[in-house]
Design a protein around this motif. Structure first.
Motif, PDB file in Angstrom:
ATOM      1  N   MET A 157       0.856  -1.173   0.000  1.00 46.33           N
ATOM      2  CA  MET A 157       0.000   0.000   0.000  1.00 46.33           C
ATOM      3  C   MET A 157       0.903   1.238   0.000  1.00 46.33           C
ATOM      4  N   THR A 158       0.589   2.181  -0.849  1.00 53.14           N
ATOM      5  CA  THR A 158       1.384   3.400  -0.943  1.00 53.14           C
ATOM      6  C   THR A 158       0.764   4.497  -0.081  1.00 53.14           C
ATOM      7  N   VAL A 159       1.502   5.571   0.081  1.00 52.32           N
ATOM      8  CA  VAL A 159       0.984   6.724   0.819  1.00 52.32           C
ATOM      9  C   VAL A 159      -0.275   7.246   0.138  1.00 52.32           C
ATOM     10  N   ALA A 160      -0.245   7.305  -1.173  1.00 53.58           N
ATOM     11  CA  ALA A 160      -1.419   7.777  -1.921  1.00 53.58           C
ATOM     12  C   ALA A 160      -2.625   6.881  -1.653  1.00 53.58           C
ATOM     13  N   ASP A 161      -2.404   5.565  -1.558  1.00 49.43           N
ATOM     14  CA  ASP A 161      -3.503   4.644  -1.246  1.00 49.43           C
ATOM     15  C   ASP A 161      -4.078   4.926   0.140  1.00 49.43           C
ATOM     16  N   VAL A 162      -3.198   5.148   1.085  1.00 52.35           N
ATOM     17  CA  VAL A 162      -3.636   5.431   2.457  1.00 52.35           C
ATOM     18  C   VAL A 162      -4.444   6.725   2.489  1.00 52.35           C
ATOM     19  N   ILE A 163      -3.963   7.739   1.792  1.00 54.38           N
ATOM     20  CA  ILE A 163      -4.670   9.026   1.780  1.00 54.38           C
ATOM     21  C   ILE A 163      -6.031   8.862   1.121  1.00 54.38           C
ATOM     22  N   ARG A 164      -6.085   8.144  -0.002  1.00 54.55           N
ATOM     23  CA  ARG A 164      -7.371   7.916  -0.673  1.00 54.55           C
ATOM     24  C   ARG A 164      -8.340   7.200   0.266  1.00 54.55           C
ATOM     25  N   ALA A 165      -7.851   6.172   0.953  1.00 52.76           N
ATOM     26  CA  ALA A 165      -8.700   5.423   1.880  1.00 52.76           C
ATOM     27  C   ALA A 165      -9.152   6.304   3.039  1.00 52.76           C
ATOM     28  N   ALA A 166      -8.255   7.128   3.542  1.00 50.46           N
ATOM     29  CA  ALA A 166      -8.604   8.007   4.656  1.00 50.46           C
ATOM     30  C   ALA A 166      -9.658   9.030   4.240  1.00 50.46           C
ATOM     31  N   MET A 167      -9.554   9.521   3.025  1.00 50.26           N
ATOM     32  CA  MET A 167     -10.519  10.524   2.552  1.00 50.26           C
ATOM     33  C   MET A 167     -11.915   9.937   2.378  1.00 50.26           C
ATOM     34  N   ALA A 168     -12.005   8.605   2.283  1.00 47.18           N
ATOM     35  CA  ALA A 168     -13.304   7.941   2.171  1.00 47.18           C
ATOM     36  C   ALA A 168     -13.982   7.788   3.529  1.00 47.18           C
ATOM     37  N   LEU A 169     -13.260   8.050   4.585  1.00 41.55           N
ATOM     38  CA  LEU A 169     -13.816   7.939   5.936  1.00 41.55           C
ATOM     39  C   LEU A 169     -14.678   9.148   6.276  1.00 41.55           C
ATOM     40  N   THR A 170     -15.472   8.994   7.318  1.00 37.09           N
ATOM     41  CA  THR A 170     -16.248  10.139   7.815  1.00 37.09           C
ATOM     42  C   THR A 170     -15.294  11.112   8.499  1.00 37.09           C
ATOM     43  N   PRO A 171     -15.708  12.364   8.687  1.00 34.91           N
ATOM     44  CA  PRO A 171     -14.835  13.305   9.394  1.00 34.91           C
ATOM     45  C   PRO A 171     -14.420  12.800  10.777  1.00 34.91           C
ATOM     46  N   GLU A 172     -15.327  12.154  11.485  1.00 34.81           N
ATOM     47  CA  GLU A 172     -14.998  11.642  12.820  1.00 34.81           C
ATOM     48  C   GLU A 172     -13.941  10.536  12.737  1.00 34.81           C
TER      49      GLU A 172
END
Length: 77
Positions: free
Chosen positions: A1-16
């Motif tokens: 998993m790349t940093v970009a993958d982690v960021i994409r996955a994190a952005m799919a989360l709710t704000p909380e």
């Protein structure tokens, strides 16, 4: 998993959820408070010993203020 993958996955989360992830990541790099406290206690003990032994001498409030004023003036502040 790349940093970009982690960021994409994190952005799919709710704000909380993103906030929780951010907290966990921030805390992961935080130093252990007990270690920090122990290090400061060691510094304080060493400095107290230096004062008590006469290895160093303390300054009066006026001397400390004059020293700090001179340093500030030398920096042009």
């Amino acid at each position: 998993m790349t940093v970009a993958d982690v960021i994409r996955a994190a952005m799919a989360l709710t704000p909380e959820e993103r906030s929780r992830v951010a907290d966990v990541l921030y805390d992961a790099d935080a130093p252990d408070q007990a270690e920090v406290d122990a290090a400061w206690a060691a510094v304080a003990a060493r400095r107290a010993e230096e004062l008590e032994s006469g290895e160093v001498t303390g300054l009066t409030r006026e001397e400390a203020d004059a020293y700090l004023d001179a340093r500030r003036a030398a920096r042009g502040a």
